[in-house]
Design a protein around this motif. Structure first.
Motif, PDB file in Angstrom:
ATOM      1  N   CYS A  13     -13.276  10.056  -1.219  1.00 54.44           N
ATOM      2  CA  CYS A  13     -14.064   9.706  -0.036  1.00 54.44           C
ATOM      3  C   CYS A  13     -14.762  10.911   0.583  1.00 54.44           C
ATOM      4  N   THR A  71      -4.277  11.758   1.104  1.00 50.53           N
ATOM      5  CA  THR A  71      -4.918  12.664   2.056  1.00 50.53           C
ATOM      6  C   THR A  71      -4.169  13.991   2.105  1.00 50.53           C
ATOM      7  N   PHE A 110      -7.910   3.472  -5.808  1.00 50.63           N
ATOM      8  CA  PHE A 110      -7.315   4.685  -5.241  1.00 50.63           C
ATOM      9  C   PHE A 110      -8.339   5.383  -4.369  1.00 50.63           C
ATOM     10  N   LEU A 111      -8.065   5.437  -3.065  1.00 43.75           N
ATOM     11  CA  LEU A 111      -8.960   6.071  -2.099  1.00 43.75           C
ATOM     12  C   LEU A 111      -8.434   7.471  -1.801  1.00 43.75           C
ATOM     13  N   ASP A 112      -8.976   8.451  -2.510  1.00 45.01           N
ATOM     14  CA  ASP A 112      -8.553   9.831  -2.300  1.00 45.01           C
ATOM     15  C   ASP A 112      -9.247  10.406  -1.070  1.00 45.01           C
ATOM     16  N   ILE A 131      -4.282  -1.293  -3.004  1.00 45.07           N
ATOM     17  CA  ILE A 131      -4.887  -0.056  -2.517  1.00 45.07           C
ATOM     18  C   ILE A 131      -3.830   1.043  -2.426  1.00 45.07           C
ATOM     19  N   SER A 145      -3.785   5.208  -1.456  1.00 45.22           N
ATOM     20  CA  SER A 145      -4.656   6.190  -0.805  1.00 45.22           C
ATOM     21  C   SER A 145      -3.952   7.533  -0.727  1.00 45.22           C
ATOM     22  N   GLN A 203     -13.876   2.706   8.107  1.00 44.01           N
ATOM     23  CA  GLN A 203     -12.451   2.425   8.283  1.00 44.01           C
ATOM     24  C   GLN A 203     -12.241   0.978   8.729  1.00 44.01           C
ATOM     25  N   ILE A 253      -8.778   9.828   2.094  1.00 39.96           N
ATOM     26  CA  ILE A 253      -9.214   8.757   2.988  1.00 39.96           C
ATOM     27  C   ILE A 253      -9.336   9.241   4.430  1.00 39.96           C
ATOM     28  N   LEU A 265       0.658   5.494   0.713  1.00 43.97           N
ATOM     29  CA  LEU A 265      -0.118   6.640   1.201  1.00 43.97           C
ATOM     30  C   LEU A 265       0.543   7.907   0.662  1.00 43.97           C
ATOM     31  N   LEU A 268      -2.220   1.209   5.733  1.00 44.88           N
ATOM     32  CA  LEU A 268      -2.230   2.042   4.531  1.00 44.88           C
ATOM     33  C   LEU A 268      -0.874   2.671   4.246  1.00 44.88           C
ATOM     34  N   THR A 283       0.848  -1.190   0.000  1.00 40.59           N
ATOM     35  CA  THR A 283       0.000   0.000   0.000  1.00 40.59           C
ATOM     36  C   THR A 283       0.887   1.245   0.000  1.00 40.59           C
TER      37      THR A 283
END
Length: 471
Positions: free
Chosen positions: A204, A287, A244-246, A283, A285, A256, A248, A172, A308, A170
């Motif tokens: 998200c 932030t 892709f979790l933008d 995954i 992500s 979560q 997060i 981040l 993550l 992963t």
């Protein structure tokens, strides 16, 4: 004596002493070995340089030792020159085929040949290293060619990301809004082993909490009032590829926990369903928040954060990417011309200087909007300052001029640094300055950054990179 090292491998002491004297006189650092095993131990211990190798050692036959040196060691940092008997041309030629740099007959007049060959071998090592570095740089640039950048901070980011492109871990991605986090995530996907599979992105923060779980994991018919049919979620859509979790950091803790379960078990259930679904996705992500602070405040799960953030990278804001603004302006002008199917004038030097002095709170996304605005309103032969948004021009004109260094500080430097050897490494000076600024602001990173002319995120990066203790 220079730092170039030569290893003489021969079981005849007379030859070893002769070569050692010759090479020491030329400034080389010389090591010796009387057996093949001793020579290999030196290579295992990190020897890099030129090896003068006799093929007739008592513990190795023929070319076996040469093969081990060339094939199982760092061939870019080692060159092997074979020392042969006067009439042993057949073995010498065979040695070159096996990767030897040169061969030199053991004759009374071999000293000049040794000197020239060793010199050429070191030149070859330097050249191979340059070629490798250039190849790595070109590969790095090709890998992230969709990202318009040439500044050192962004090249550092590319260098870091090369390590994870082929991995399953992963990632981040930290960065302010508009720094290009999704663009970087796409680049990681596009140049990795999952590039032929889907890349699915979701913001998200842009989807209501009650719908986000359904978007990610899907739902069964009747799961809630508007669920009139089964829906396949993004995790299933991305099977084999990347999710892709933008943003997060905006996700609620209930969801979560479900993301954590997926990362641990690689399985999930659709909303309203009982079947356990298994998919293979990587995954990534992103932030704009400091998730370690969110964890400390109890707003983000610590166990999920660790899952993550196996690999973390921070994208610099545009104001810290010196030299990239002009590149991006031209890139956006070219895109605008292609999309609008018309010629677009170039931007004047005065307008470019305004943009280079602007802080871009919205980063690259804001610059793109500014360029599009200027291209639309421009009626002349070039985009000028008057074509830029008034708010941008006013902000630059109101900005205070950079503070000059205090006179006492300059005098102290002049008095402290008297000789060249007094000059400390710049990293040491930077670390001490940042440490002192944080100390004088009682640990407040934001205020320390403002005084130093750095963003809060940049101060955090420098603190981590330089190993600064904050108190």
């Amino acid at each position: 004596m220079n730092d170039q090292r030569v290893l003489v491998v021969d079981d005849f002491p007379e030859i070893v002493v002769r070569l050692e004297r010759l090479l020491l006189a030329q400034g080389y650092r010389v090591e010796t070995a009387a057996t093949g095993r001793e020579a290999l131990r030196k290579l295992d211990d990190g020897f890099q340089g030129v090896v003068l190798l006799d093929l007739g050692l008592p513990d190795f036959e023929g070319l076996d030792l040469l093969d081990q040196m060339v094939r199982s060691r760092d061939s870019e940092a080692i060159q092997v020159i074979i020392l042969t008997g006067f009439n042993d041309t057949q073995n010498a030629a065979e040695a070159v085929k096996h990767g030897a740099f040169d061969y030199i007959p053991k004759t009374p007049g071999m000293d000049d040949r040794v000197f020239v060959s060793v010199q050429r071998a070191f030149e070859s090592i330097v050249l191979k290293k340059k070629v490798r570095n250039l190849t790595d740089e070109l590969e790095s640039r090709r890998m992230f060619s969709d990202i318009v950048a040439q500044s050192d901070p962004m090249l550092d980011v590319f260098e870091q990301l090369k390590n994870v492109v082929q991995s399953r871990v992963t990632v981040l991605i930290h960065g302010e809004s508009g720094t290009g986090k999704e663009l970087v995530a796409r680049a990681i996907h596009n140049h990795g082993p999952r590039s032929r599979k889907p890349f699915v992105a979701i913001n998200c923060a842009a989807i209501p909490e009650q719908l986000l779980e359904s978007e990610l994991f899907g739902h069964e018919k009747g799961a809630f009032t508007s669920a009139v049919s089964r829906k396949v979620g993004l995790f299933e859509q991305a099977d084999g590829g990347t999710v892709f979790l933008d943003e997060i950091g905006e996700m609620n803790q209930a969801l979560q926990a479900k993301i954590l379960r997926f990362l641990q078990e690689r399985e999930f259930q659709r909303v309203g369903g009982t079947d356990v679904m298994r998919v293979d996705v990587r995954i990534l992500s992103a932030t704009h928040r400091d998730l370690s602070e969110e964890v400390a405040a109890g707003r983000f799960r610590q166990d999920l954060y660790y899952r993550l953030a196996v690999f973390q990278v921070t994208l610099p804001p545009l104001r810290e990417r010196r030299g990239d603004t002009r590149l991006l302006v031209q890139h956006f002008l070219n895109n605008f011309a292609r999309e609008e199917q018309r010629e677009v004038p170039a931007m004047s030097e005065q307008a470019l200087r305004v943009l280079e002095n602007y802080s871009f709170p919205g980063n690259v996304r804001e610059l793109q909007n500014i360029v599009s605005h200027a291209a639309i309103v421009c009626t002349g032969d070039a985009i000028t300052v008057k074509d830029l948004p008034k708010s941008v021009v006013d902000t630059v004109q109101r900005a205070p001029t950079p503070r000059a260094a205090p006179a006492d500080f300059i005098r102290a430097l002049d008095q402290t640094i008297v000789h060249p050897e007094d000059i400390p490494p710049i990293e040491l000076v930077e670390a001490e300055l940042i440490r002192r600024a944080i100390e004088l602001h009682d640990g407040n990173i934001t205020l320390a950054g403002e005084r130093l002319g750095l963003s809060r995120a940049t101060v955090y990066r420098r603190v981590e990179k330089l190993g600064i203790k904050k108190g």
